[in-house]
Design an enzyme around this catalytic site. Sequence first.
Site, PDB file in Angstrom:
ATOM      1  N   ALA A   1       0.850  -1.202   0.000  1.00 47.85           N
ATOM      2  CA  ALA A   1       0.000   0.000   0.000  1.00 47.85           C
ATOM      3  C   ALA A   1       0.878   1.241   0.000  1.00 47.85           C
ATOM      4  O   ALA A   1       2.107   1.148  -0.042  1.00 47.85           O
ATOM      5  CB  ALA A   1      -0.894  -0.015   1.233  1.00 47.85           C
ATOM      6  N   ASN A   2       0.297   2.416   0.043  1.00 52.02           N
ATOM      7  CA  ASN A   2       1.072   3.653   0.208  1.00 52.02           C
ATOM      8  C   ASN A   2       0.300   4.588   1.137  1.00 52.02           C
ATOM      9  O   ASN A   2      -0.810   4.289   1.571  1.00 52.02           O
ATOM     10  CB  ASN A   2       1.402   4.304  -1.144  1.00 52.02           C
ATOM     11  CG  ASN A   2       0.159   4.710  -1.898  1.00 52.02           C
ATOM     12  OD1 ASN A   2      -0.589   5.574  -1.447  1.00 52.02           O
ATOM     13  ND2 ASN A   2      -0.072   4.082  -3.043  1.00 52.02           N
TER      14      ASN A   2
END
Length: 405
Positions: free
Chosen positions: A211-212
């Site tokens: 994810a970010n």
Amino acid sequence: MLVGKRIVLGVTGGIAAYKAVELCRRLVDAGAHVIPVMTEGAERFVGRATLSALASEPVQTSLWDEVDPIPHTRLGRSADLIVVAPATARLLSAYANGLSTDLLTNILLATRAPVVVCPAMHTEMWEHPAVRANVAALASRGVHIVEPESGRLAGGDIGTGRLAATESIVAAITAALAAGAASTAGELSGTHVVVSAGGTREPIDAVRVIANRSSGKQGYALAAEAALRGARVTLVSTVELPSPAGSEVRAVETAAEMLDALAELAPKADVVIMAAAVADFRPTTVAPGKLKKATGMPEIVLERTPDILAGLGANKPPTQVLVGFAAETSDLVANATSKLQAKNLDLIVANDVSAPGVGFQHETNAVTLLCADGSTIGVGLTDKKAVAKVVMDTVVKILMTKPRQ
Ligand code: C5P
């Protein structure tokens, strides 16, 4: 009209400053977020604690704040409206002549929001030709003046100069907000705006993802601003924030799902804004169950995800405005300019995510807008709603240069 609105309440040093307390209360009761700003003179008439307790927001008085190095531009840009009540002859003179000597006068010069000014002073001062000229100059620039009333003044005199009644000031604020909304309200009516928001999540196994840190807040602010201007808005989102009024939300998770949604929506859209932080890499295979520690260290092989924006740029209809984002940590303008050209964009919104308070997970942002015609617009640190306004102003201008669908 007042619910959720950020209103800077400027209070200057006249005896009517005590009435600003009642105004503050009325605005807060109506759902506004009030940021009180007092001049040195105002502090002689009312205590800071009174206004900050009512507003639930610290009173601002100084330009020289260590925590917030540029309070005037931040407050000026993020405000939906500024009201000065009471406004002394000194304030009217400074504002009319562009003199920025304290925080309040700096905010007044730094803002593009509607301004409501409520003068209060002795009759002789109010009638002085210098004051009349300053009031006329401000009115001619679009400042809303709430004229003082006639009645008992400080010291027992009777005449014109008493601060207008709180109801009249609230009515003027509501009218100014309505007029401001009306000026951009229909700008995008009849158009379809597609906005992507949030960071994608690429599965590694049944429970883990790559994810970010994107929160999606900037994309949501853009969707809300487009809807306010009358567009039909579709928000392709990976996050669960309250959906902005007037937007339809399409929930996606991965870059592949986002690509599918945009491939369907973009060809007919008038404006496409890729505010999402799309993963550049994803695992080539997704383990069917949960990878177990006992099985040893997994080897995760990555592959590139499709560059959605580049694909949209390659197939962009001549009528469409295509906007990308560039989160950079160095060479902001050079990197963003090459993306603008390589991806055939009309506008790129670049932010230096290594700077404090900028980009991912923050409530605030500082961006540079780079347009395909070579023009640039800098927006200093401000809230994401204010950034959204500048971006939509620019989108509207570019849209007007495009052939009609
Ligand atoms: O080239 P870079 O990834 O930095 O460009 C950022 C822009 O490209 C953003 O607007 C982002 O939404 C978009 N993007 C995309 N598909 C990717 C990666 C980024 O559409 N795989």
